[in-house]
Design an enzyme around this catalytic site. Structure first.
Site, mmCIF file in Angstrom:
data_model
loop_
_atom_site.group_PDB
_atom_site.id
_atom_site.type_symbol
_atom_site.label_atom_id
_atom_site.label_comp_id
_atom_site.label_asym_id
_atom_site.label_seq_id
_atom_site.Cartn_x
_atom_site.Cartn_y
_atom_site.Cartn_z
ATOM 1 N N GLU A 123 6.131 -18.474 9.210
ATOM 2 C CA GLU A 123 5.911 -18.938 8.089
ATOM 3 C C GLU A 123 6.306 -19.162 7.028
ATOM 4 O O GLU A 123 6.673 -19.945 5.893
ATOM 5 C CB GLU A 123 4.151 -18.761 7.113
ATOM 6 C CG GLU A 123 4.181 -17.382 7.036
ATOM 7 C CD GLU A 123 2.659 -16.508 7.018
ATOM 8 O OE1 GLU A 123 1.754 -17.037 6.693
ATOM 9 O OE2 GLU A 123 2.628 -15.113 6.720
ATOM 10 N N ARG B 75 -4.447 -11.976 13.337
ATOM 11 C CA ARG B 75 -4.529 -10.857 13.057
ATOM 12 C C ARG B 75 -5.953 -10.648 13.532
ATOM 13 O O ARG B 75 -6.569 -8.998 13.375
ATOM 14 C CB ARG B 75 -4.952 -11.014 11.612
ATOM 15 C CG ARG B 75 -3.102 -10.395 11.051
ATOM 16 C CD ARG B 75 -3.249 -10.319 9.544
ATOM 17 N NE ARG B 75 -4.657 -10.166 9.153
ATOM 18 C CZ ARG B 75 -4.337 -10.503 7.840
ATOM 19 N NH1 ARG B 75 -2.983 -11.177 7.076
ATOM 20 N NH2 ARG B 75 -5.464 -9.960 6.607
ATOM 21 N N MET C 197 2.946 -15.214 11.951
ATOM 22 C CA MET C 197 2.764 -15.279 10.381
ATOM 23 C C MET C 197 4.178 -14.267 10.605
ATOM 24 O O MET C 197 4.677 -14.892 11.661
ATOM 25 C CB MET C 197 1.504 -14.461 9.852
ATOM 26 C CG MET C 197 0.380 -15.152 9.664
ATOM 27 S SD MET C 197 -0.878 -13.343 9.589
ATOM 28 C CE MET C 197 -2.759 -14.674 9.052
ATOM 29 N N THR D 193 0.880 -1.334 0.235
ATOM 30 C CA THR D 193 -0.195 -0.108 0.111
ATOM 31 C C THR D 193 0.695 0.968 0.102
ATOM 32 O O THR D 193 0.728 2.464 -0.331
ATOM 33 C CB THR D 193 -0.996 -0.244 1.366
ATOM 34 O OG1 THR D 193 -1.834 -1.055 0.985
ATOM 35 C CG2 THR D 193 -1.972 0.448 1.322
ATOM 36 N N HIS E 100 -4.544 -16.479 10.517
ATOM 37 C CA HIS E 100 -5.918 -15.454 10.934
ATOM 38 C C HIS E 100 -6.333 -14.801 12.223
ATOM 39 O O HIS E 100 -6.444 -13.669 12.693
ATOM 40 C CB HIS E 100 -6.449 -15.140 10.307
ATOM 41 C CG HIS E 100 -6.374 -15.010 8.443
ATOM 42 N ND1 HIS E 100 -5.686 -16.185 7.671
ATOM 43 C CD2 HIS E 100 -5.627 -13.798 7.682
ATOM 44 C CE1 HIS E 100 -5.056 -15.578 6.517
ATOM 45 N NE2 HIS E 100 -5.082 -14.262 6.554
ATOM 46 N N ASP F 291 3.294 -7.668 10.885
ATOM 47 C CA ASP F 291 4.642 -8.421 10.623
ATOM 48 C C ASP F 291 5.733 -7.280 10.963
ATOM 49 O O ASP F 291 6.752 -8.214 10.844
ATOM 50 C CB ASP F 291 4.632 -8.304 9.192
ATOM 51 C CG ASP F 291 3.964 -9.742 8.609
ATOM 52 O OD1 ASP F 291 3.468 -10.237 9.523
ATOM 53 O OD2 ASP F 291 3.757 -9.710 7.164
ATOM 54 N N ARG G 56 6.087 -13.403 6.724
ATOM 55 C CA ARG G 56 6.800 -13.552 5.369
ATOM 56 C C ARG G 56 8.359 -14.206 4.628
ATOM 57 O O ARG G 56 8.537 -15.018 4.946
ATOM 58 C CB ARG G 56 5.731 -13.263 4.671
ATOM 59 C CG ARG G 56 4.571 -12.891 4.340
ATOM 60 C CD ARG G 56 4.267 -12.791 2.946
ATOM 61 N NE ARG G 56 3.883 -13.494 1.842
ATOM 62 C CZ ARG G 56 2.887 -14.168 1.450
ATOM 63 N NH1 ARG G 56 2.421 -14.464 2.645
ATOM 64 N NH2 ARG G 56 3.283 -14.508 0.500
HETATM 65 O O1 F6P Z 1 1.822 -9.381 5.639
HETATM 66 C C1 F6P Z 1 0.438 -9.240 6.665
HETATM 67 C C2 F6P Z 1 0.398 -10.740 6.811
HETATM 68 O O2 F6P Z 1 -0.130 -10.884 7.596
HETATM 69 C C3 F6P Z 1 1.200 -11.077 6.347
HETATM 70 O O3 F6P Z 1 1.883 -12.173 7.880
HETATM 71 C C4 F6P Z 1 0.639 -12.982 5.739
HETATM 72 O O4 F6P Z 1 1.750 -13.530 4.736
HETATM 73 C C5 F6P Z 1 -0.499 -12.375 4.913
HETATM 74 O O5 F6P Z 1 -1.004 -10.667 5.628
HETATM 75 C C6 F6P Z 1 -1.273 -12.958 4.691
HETATM 76 O O6 F6P Z 1 -2.306 -12.774 3.309
HETATM 77 P P1 F6P Z 1 -3.712 -13.258 3.411
HETATM 78 O O7 F6P Z 1 -4.510 -11.759 4.317
HETATM 79 O O8 F6P Z 1 -4.050 -12.369 2.084
HETATM 80 O O9 F6P Z 1 -3.922 -14.450 3.677
#
Ligand code: F6P
Length: 341
Positions: A222, A275, A169, A105, A272, A127, A171
Site C-alpha cells: 500500500e 489482520r 498492507m 505503542t 484488513h 508489518d 506502509r
Molecule cells: O501497522 C499495521 C497496519 O495494518 C498497516 O499495515 C496499515 O497501513 C494500518 O495498520 C492500517 O491501520 P487502520 O486499521 O487504522 O486502518
C-alpha cells in the site's frame, strides 16, 4: 506482583495468545494478579480495566483480534498519558505495565517508562517492521492470507486473461508484499523501499503474454510509489494520528496497466482481511513465548525493555533500541526476489 496489560494500535492475529500467556505465567506460575486495560491507552487514562484470571483467558488462543480491545490515541492524549504514568501506576496499584503494540505503542511505552512507570513491552505488527526483533507475530498470518489470495486470483485471472493487481498492507516497509509475492509467485512486486518503474512492469507483462501465458499477478504494498513523473500518482492526506491515508496505489496501478497494455487489469485490495481471523501456528507460538518472557522479565525487574526474537531465542532489548528506526526491506532481499521472476 500486580501486572497491568493492554493492547494498543492496529490489531493483529496473536494478541490474545500473548494475553493468555501473560495470565498463565503470571497467575499459575507466580501467583500474580493481572488486570487488563480496555481499548489500549484509553483504558489506562480513563481507569477502565478488568481482572484477568485463568477463566477470563480460557479459549482465546486461536481467536483473532484482542479481547481487551484496542485504539489509536491522538498524540496530545498520549503525551497526557505519559505525563501521568507514575501516578497511574500508584492509582491502579500495578507493579508493571505490559503494553503490547507496534512502533507507536512502543514509543509511548518508552515515554511511560521514562516517566517512571515500570514497563515491559511486547512488539506486535503484521508489518514486521520493528528493527529490534527478527519477527513480529501477526506477520506470518498476514503473509499466509495474502499468499492464499494470490493462489486463488491466479486461477480466475487465467480464465479471463487478466492482470491482477493485489494490494497488501505495508506502509513504510514491504515485508508482506515481498514474502507473499514470493510465496504466491507474483510476477511483479512493488515495495515502499524502491520506487517502481511502470514501464518495466508493462514490458514484463507483455513479454509473458507474448510467450503464451494468459495472466499476470502484480503484488503491490500500500505504501509503494512509482518513480517520480512516470505515471499519475496521488498522495494521501495525513490523519489525526499522523498516518498517511493512502489514496490507493492498487487502483492507480491497475488503471495505468490497463491503459498501457490494452488488457483488463483488476485491482484487489486485501486490506484488513490480512489482520483478521485466527493466527497461524507460528504466530501463536511466537506470541505465547513473548508473553512468557515478558512476565519473567518483569519478575527480574528488567523494566524499559521489550521482548525480541533473535534467531530462535527470545531476548530482552531496550525499548529505546526498538523504536530507533523502522526495519525496512534491504536491497539484498529485493534482489533475491527479483531473481525468481
Ligand atoms: O501497522 C499495521 C497496519 O495494518 C498497516 O499495515 C496499515 O497501513 C494500518 O495498520 C492500517 O491501520 P487502520 O486499521 O487504522 O486502518
Amino acid at each position: 506482583m500486580r501486572i497491568g496489560v493492554l493492547t494498543a494500535g492496529g490489531d493483529c492475529p496473536g494478541l490474545n495468545a500473548v494475553i493468555r500467556s501473560v495470565v498463565h505465567r503470571a497467575v499459575a506460575g507466580h501467583n500474580d494478579e493481572v488486570i487488563g486495560f480496555e481499548d489500549g491507552f484509553r483504558g489506562l487514562l480513563d481507569g477502565q480495566y478488568r481482572k484477568l484470571d485463568l477463566e477470563a483467558v480460557s479459549g482465546i488462543l486461536a481467536r483473532g483480534g484482542t479481547i481487551l480491545g484496542s485504539s489509536r490515541l491522538e498524540r496530545g492524549r498520549l503525551l497526557e498519558a505519559c505525563e501521568q504514568g507514575r501516578d497511574m501506576a500508584r492509582q491502579f496499584g500495578i507493579d508493571v505495565l505490559i503494553p503490547i503494540g507496534g512502533e507507536g505503542t512502543l514509543t509511548a511505552s518508552r515515554m511511560l517508562s521514562d516517566a517512571g512507570l515500570p514497563v515491559v513491552g511486547v512488539p506486535k505488527t503484521i508489518d514486521n517492521d520493528i528493527s529490534a526483533t527478527d519477527r513480529t507475530f501477526g506477520f506470518d498470518t498476514a503473509v499466509g492470507v495474502a499468499t492464499e489470495a494470490m493462489d486463488r486470483l491466479k486461477t480466475t485471472a487465467e480464465s479471463h486473461q487478466r492482470v491482477m493487481v493485489v494490494e497488501v498492507m505495508g506502509r513504510h516497509a514491504g515485508w508482506i508484499a515481498l514474502e507473499s509475492g514470493m510465496a504466491g509467485g507474483a510476477h511483479g512486486i512493488c515495495l515502499p523501499e524502491r520506487p517502481f518503474q511502470i514501464e518495466a512492469l508493462v514490458e514484463m507483462i507483455e513479454e509473458r503474454f507474448a510467450r503464451g501465458k494468459k495472466f499476470a499477478v502484480v503484488c503491490v504494498a500500500e505504501g509503494a510509489r512509482p518513480a517520480e513523473g512516470t505515471m499519475p500518482y496521488k498522495k494521501g492526506v495525513i490523519d489525526q494520528y499522523g498516518h498517511e491515508r493512502f489514496a490507493g496505489i492498487g487502483n492507480m496501478l491497475a488503471a495505468e496497466l490497463e491503459q498501457r497494455l490494452g488488457k483488463e487489469a483488476k485491482p484487489v485490495i486485501l486490506g484488513h482481511v490480512q489482520r483478521g481471523g485466527t493466527p497461524t501456528a507460528y504466530d501463536r507460538v511466537l506470541a505465547t513465548r513473548f508473553g512468557w518472557h515478558a512476565v519473567e522479565a518483569a519478575h527480574r525487574g528488567e523494566f524499559g525493555m521489550m521482548t525480541a526474537l533473535h534467531g530462535t531465542d527470545i531476548e530482552m532489548v531496550p525499548l529505546a533500541e526498538a523504536v530507533s528506526e523502522l526495519k525496512r526491506v534491504p536491497a539484498s532481499r529485493m534482489d533475491e526476489a527479483e531473481s525468481v521472476f
